[in-house]
Design an enzyme around this catalytic site. Sequence first.
Site, PDB file in Angstrom:
ATOM      1  N   LYS A  62       0.715  -1.353  -0.060  1.00  0.00           N
ATOM      2  CA  LYS A  62       0.170  -0.042   0.104  1.00  0.00           C
ATOM      3  C   LYS A  62       0.941   1.261  -0.050  1.00  0.00           C
ATOM      4  O   LYS A  62       0.450   2.303  -0.537  1.00  0.00           O
ATOM      5  CB  LYS A  62      -0.864   0.066   1.073  1.00  0.00           C
ATOM      6  CG  LYS A  62      -2.451   0.467   0.864  1.00  0.00           C
ATOM      7  CD  LYS A  62      -3.348  -0.153   1.913  1.00  0.00           C
ATOM      8  CE  LYS A  62      -3.517   0.779   3.170  1.00  0.00           C
ATOM      9  NZ  LYS A  62      -4.676   0.824   3.823  1.00  0.00           N
ATOM     10  N   LEU A  64       3.138   1.712  -2.088  1.00  0.00           N
ATOM     11  CA  LEU A  64       3.569   1.994  -3.176  1.00  0.00           C
ATOM     12  C   LEU A  64       2.424   2.965  -4.113  1.00  0.00           C
ATOM     13  O   LEU A  64       1.287   2.633  -3.868  1.00  0.00           O
ATOM     14  CB  LEU A  64       3.643   0.667  -4.105  1.00  0.00           C
ATOM     15  CG  LEU A  64       5.064  -0.113  -3.531  1.00  0.00           C
ATOM     16  CD1 LEU A  64       5.003  -1.664  -4.236  1.00  0.00           C
ATOM     17  CD2 LEU A  64       6.108   0.457  -3.443  1.00  0.00           C
ATOM     18  N   LYS A  74      -5.858  -7.942  -1.291  1.00  0.00           N
ATOM     19  CA  LYS A  74      -5.849  -9.241  -2.154  1.00  0.00           C
ATOM     20  C   LYS A  74      -4.490  -9.718  -1.733  1.00  0.00           C
ATOM     21  O   LYS A  74      -4.233 -10.964  -1.715  1.00  0.00           O
ATOM     22  CB  LYS A  74      -6.104  -8.884  -3.635  1.00  0.00           C
ATOM     23  CG  LYS A  74      -7.778  -8.542  -3.972  1.00  0.00           C
ATOM     24  CD  LYS A  74      -7.989  -8.555  -5.189  1.00  0.00           C
ATOM     25  CE  LYS A  74      -9.504  -8.502  -5.337  1.00  0.00           C
ATOM     26  NZ  LYS A  74     -10.017  -7.381  -4.579  1.00  0.00           N
ATOM     27  N   VAL A 105     -10.628 -14.336 -29.928  1.00  0.00           N
ATOM     28  CA  VAL A 105     -10.450 -14.277 -31.067  1.00  0.00           C
ATOM     29  C   VAL A 105     -10.272 -12.769 -31.786  1.00  0.00           C
ATOM     30  O   VAL A 105     -11.057 -11.938 -31.188  1.00  0.00           O
ATOM     31  CB  VAL A 105     -11.917 -14.856 -31.722  1.00  0.00           C
ATOM     32  CG1 VAL A 105     -11.923 -14.637 -33.135  1.00  0.00           C
ATOM     33  CG2 VAL A 105     -11.984 -16.423 -31.344  1.00  0.00           C
ATOM     34  N   ILE A 108     -13.153  -9.982 -32.205  1.00  0.00           N
ATOM     35  CA  ILE A 108     -14.300 -10.306 -31.138  1.00  0.00           C
ATOM     36  C   ILE A 108     -13.975  -9.519 -29.777  1.00  0.00           C
ATOM     37  O   ILE A 108     -13.031  -9.906 -29.176  1.00  0.00           O
ATOM     38  CB  ILE A 108     -14.620 -11.741 -30.744  1.00  0.00           C
ATOM     39  CG1 ILE A 108     -15.277 -12.443 -32.294  1.00  0.00           C
ATOM     40  CG2 ILE A 108     -15.596 -12.053 -29.857  1.00  0.00           C
ATOM     41  CD1 ILE A 108     -15.591 -14.018 -31.913  1.00  0.00           C
ATOM     42  N   SER A 182       5.920  -3.544 -29.014  1.00  0.00           N
ATOM     43  CA  SER A 182       6.788  -4.544 -28.331  1.00  0.00           C
ATOM     44  C   SER A 182       8.261  -4.818 -28.857  1.00  0.00           C
ATOM     45  O   SER A 182       9.117  -4.571 -28.425  1.00  0.00           O
ATOM     46  CB  SER A 182       6.108  -5.585 -27.858  1.00  0.00           C
ATOM     47  OG  SER A 182       5.499  -6.427 -28.722  1.00  0.00           O
ATOM     48  N   GLY A 191       3.393  -9.640 -30.065  1.00  0.00           N
ATOM     49  CA  GLY A 191       1.917 -10.264 -30.165  1.00  0.00           C
ATOM     50  C   GLY A 191       1.610 -10.213 -31.802  1.00  0.00           C
ATOM     51  O   GLY A 191       0.868 -10.969 -32.326  1.00  0.00           O
ATOM     52  N   ASP A 194       3.467  -3.954 -35.551  1.00  0.00           N
ATOM     53  CA  ASP A 194       2.760  -2.690 -35.841  1.00  0.00           C
ATOM     54  C   ASP A 194       3.934  -1.849 -36.529  1.00  0.00           C
ATOM     55  O   ASP A 194       4.668  -1.155 -36.103  1.00  0.00           O
ATOM     56  CB  ASP A 194       2.876  -1.946 -34.360  1.00  0.00           C
ATOM     57  CG  ASP A 194       1.992  -3.024 -33.288  1.00  0.00           C
ATOM     58  OD1 ASP A 194       0.606  -3.088 -33.891  1.00  0.00           O
ATOM     59  OD2 ASP A 194       2.415  -3.211 -32.453  1.00  0.00           O
ATOM     60  N   ASP A 252      -0.177  -4.887 -38.740  1.00  0.00           N
ATOM     61  CA  ASP A 252      -0.913  -3.474 -38.959  1.00  0.00           C
ATOM     62  C   ASP A 252      -0.051  -2.405 -39.606  1.00  0.00           C
ATOM     63  O   ASP A 252       1.212  -2.324 -39.199  1.00  0.00           O
ATOM     64  CB  ASP A 252      -1.257  -2.974 -37.783  1.00  0.00           C
ATOM     65  CG  ASP A 252      -2.461  -3.913 -36.936  1.00  0.00           C
ATOM     66  OD1 ASP A 252      -3.100  -4.400 -37.549  1.00  0.00           O
ATOM     67  OD2 ASP A 252      -2.750  -3.492 -35.796  1.00  0.00           O
TER      68      ASP A 252
HETATM   69  P1  8DG Z   1       2.256  -7.009 -28.174  1.00  0.00           P
HETATM   70  O1  8DG Z   1       1.444  -6.882 -29.522  1.00  0.00           O
HETATM   71  O2  8DG Z   1       3.692  -7.703 -28.189  1.00  0.00           O
HETATM   72  O3  8DG Z   1       1.335  -7.839 -27.336  1.00  0.00           O
HETATM   73  O4  8DG Z   1       2.453  -5.796 -27.386  1.00  0.00           O
HETATM   74  P2  8DG Z   1       2.604  -4.016 -27.735  1.00  0.00           P
HETATM   75  O5  8DG Z   1       3.033  -4.089 -29.219  1.00  0.00           O
HETATM   76  O6  8DG Z   1       2.949  -3.247 -26.784  1.00  0.00           O
HETATM   77  O7  8DG Z   1       0.916  -3.967 -27.980  1.00  0.00           O
HETATM   78  P3  8DG Z   1      -0.103  -3.500 -29.299  1.00  0.00           P
HETATM   79  O8  8DG Z   1      -1.577  -3.798 -28.650  1.00  0.00           O
HETATM   80  O9  8DG Z   1       0.184  -4.166 -30.251  1.00  0.00           O
HETATM   81  O10 8DG Z   1      -0.059  -1.767 -29.067  1.00  0.00           O
HETATM   82  C1  8DG Z   1       1.022  -1.175 -29.738  1.00  0.00           C
HETATM   83  C2  8DG Z   1       1.085   0.118 -28.816  1.00  0.00           C
HETATM   84  O11 8DG Z   1      -0.020   0.950 -29.039  1.00  0.00           O
HETATM   85  C3  8DG Z   1       1.113   0.102 -27.452  1.00  0.00           C
HETATM   86  O12 8DG Z   1       2.534  -0.508 -26.911  1.00  0.00           O
HETATM   87  C4  8DG Z   1       0.823   1.469 -26.947  1.00  0.00           C
HETATM   88  C5  8DG Z   1      -0.157   1.908 -28.317  1.00  0.00           C
HETATM   89  N1  8DG Z   1      -1.503   1.820 -27.631  1.00  0.00           N
HETATM   90  C6  8DG Z   1      -2.005   2.349 -26.597  1.00  0.00           C
HETATM   91  N2  8DG Z   1      -3.231   2.352 -26.421  1.00  0.00           N
HETATM   92  C7  8DG Z   1      -3.759   1.317 -27.391  1.00  0.00           C
HETATM   93  C8  8DG Z   1      -5.049   1.043 -27.852  1.00  0.00           C
HETATM   94  O13 8DG Z   1      -5.879   1.195 -27.200  1.00  0.00           O
HETATM   95  N3  8DG Z   1      -5.034   0.408 -28.773  1.00  0.00           N
HETATM   96  C9  8DG Z   1      -4.008  -0.044 -29.748  1.00  0.00           C
HETATM   97  N4  8DG Z   1      -3.904  -0.865 -30.563  1.00  0.00           N
HETATM   98  N5  8DG Z   1      -2.898   0.534 -29.110  1.00  0.00           N
HETATM   99  C10 8DG Z   1      -2.508   1.351 -28.248  1.00  0.00           C
HETATM  100  O14 8DG Z   1      -1.540   3.099 -25.687  1.00  0.00           O
HETATM  101 CA    CA Z   2       2.369  -5.013 -30.854  1.00  0.00          CA
HETATM  102 CA    CA Z   3      -0.956  -3.777 -32.421  1.00  0.00          CA
END
Ligand code: 8DG
Ligand code: CA
Ligand code: CA
Length: 331
Positions: A62, A64, A74, A105, A108, A182, A191, A194, A252
């Site tokens: 707490k 933090l 919890k 999915v 969804i 990421s 995942g 981008d 994307d």
């Molecule tokens: P991952 O794909 O490996 O799971 O992780 P990520 O690359 O960090 O997540 P992502 O869902 O592909 O989103 C890419 C970045 O976009 C995320 O790091 C920060 C930014 N972002 C937000 N909010 C949102 C949102 O609501 N939707 C999406 N698509 N991106 C967002 O800060």
């Molecule tokens: Ca991503």
């Molecule tokens: Ca993404």
Amino acid sequence: MSKRKNPAGDDNLNADFCDFLMELAEYEKNVTRNIHKYNAYRKAASVLAAHQTRIKSGDEAKSLNGIGDKISKKIDEFLQTGKLKKLENIHQDKNAQAISMLTRVSGIGPVKAADLVNSGITTIEDLAKNKDKLNHHQLLGLKYFLDFEKKIPRSEIQEIEKIIHDRLKKYDENFTITICGSYRRGKPESGDIDVLVTHPSVKLSKKNKDDKFLSNVVALLGDIITDTISLGDTKFMGVCRLSANHIPRRLDIRLIPSEQYYCAVLYFTGSDVFNKQMRAHALENRFTLNEYSLKPIGETGMPGEPIPIESEEDIFDYIDYPYKKPEERNV
Ligand code: 8DG
Ligand code: CA
Ligand code: CA
């Protein structure tokens, strides 16, 4: 069992707390649709992951920032019993489990998942028998359900990056391409992919926008793109595959006006918890920051004109936030 890393790159000594907090966060996002609780659980998990010592009590937690009464209780319950009643109940709740499954999915969301469950569709097998209830995106999500759950190794994204880079630069060397998310934060796996693209001729100010620009970019990548989920003027969502021996991956591509490129790169690099922290800091210094622009907040409280930005560092400088390399944004 391997210990998880925290943002500082050390072992996360509080990983078990983070796991249950993230599971509660997903439940609040997908089942109860309580975005505030979702954010609160994620914030707490992020704070605990970054904490350099093992938390020994709820009270200690707490102290933090971002951990209140409810989460601290919890943590006590988990320390004392090794489990959480709330999570046990969620695991017993068939409705909650079905919604959680269906939201895995692509396409969804929580609302659609609840609709489906209400009409008796609760499993992936049920989806396959009710394709008439799914849109184009959701059908592709179903088709590639197992593939999209698999993480993408960094080395594979590097190969895809090289292809995108080579194709676009060969066509026009003035393209700028950045793979964000990421991957840019240095993660060993991601995942999805981008991609942000800009070009000096893609301008916010240009009124009669070339609506073929992004489809041309996508066409240049025709041999690795297997499906289109959606294609607009500024955003492509689809599926790419390096070869028949590779797994299909979610890709994307966003076409960004050059004036907005670095705000977009910053935003789409994330993490989204990092973005929240940085936006909050910007506000404290009287700036609004989003994926499009950085604006000063005037005397009246109204945001002014966007500040011209030439790099990510510019944005950190203006709001007086110490520069963080992408690998340091994994909060
Ligand atoms: P991952 O794909 O490996 O799971 O992780 P990520 O690359 O960090 O997540 P992502 O869902 O592909 O989103 C890419 C970045 O976009 C995320 O790091 C920060 C930014 N972002 C937000 N909010 C949102 C949102 O609501 N939707 C999406 N698509 N991106 C967002 O800060
Ligand atoms: Ca991503
Ligand atoms: Ca993404």
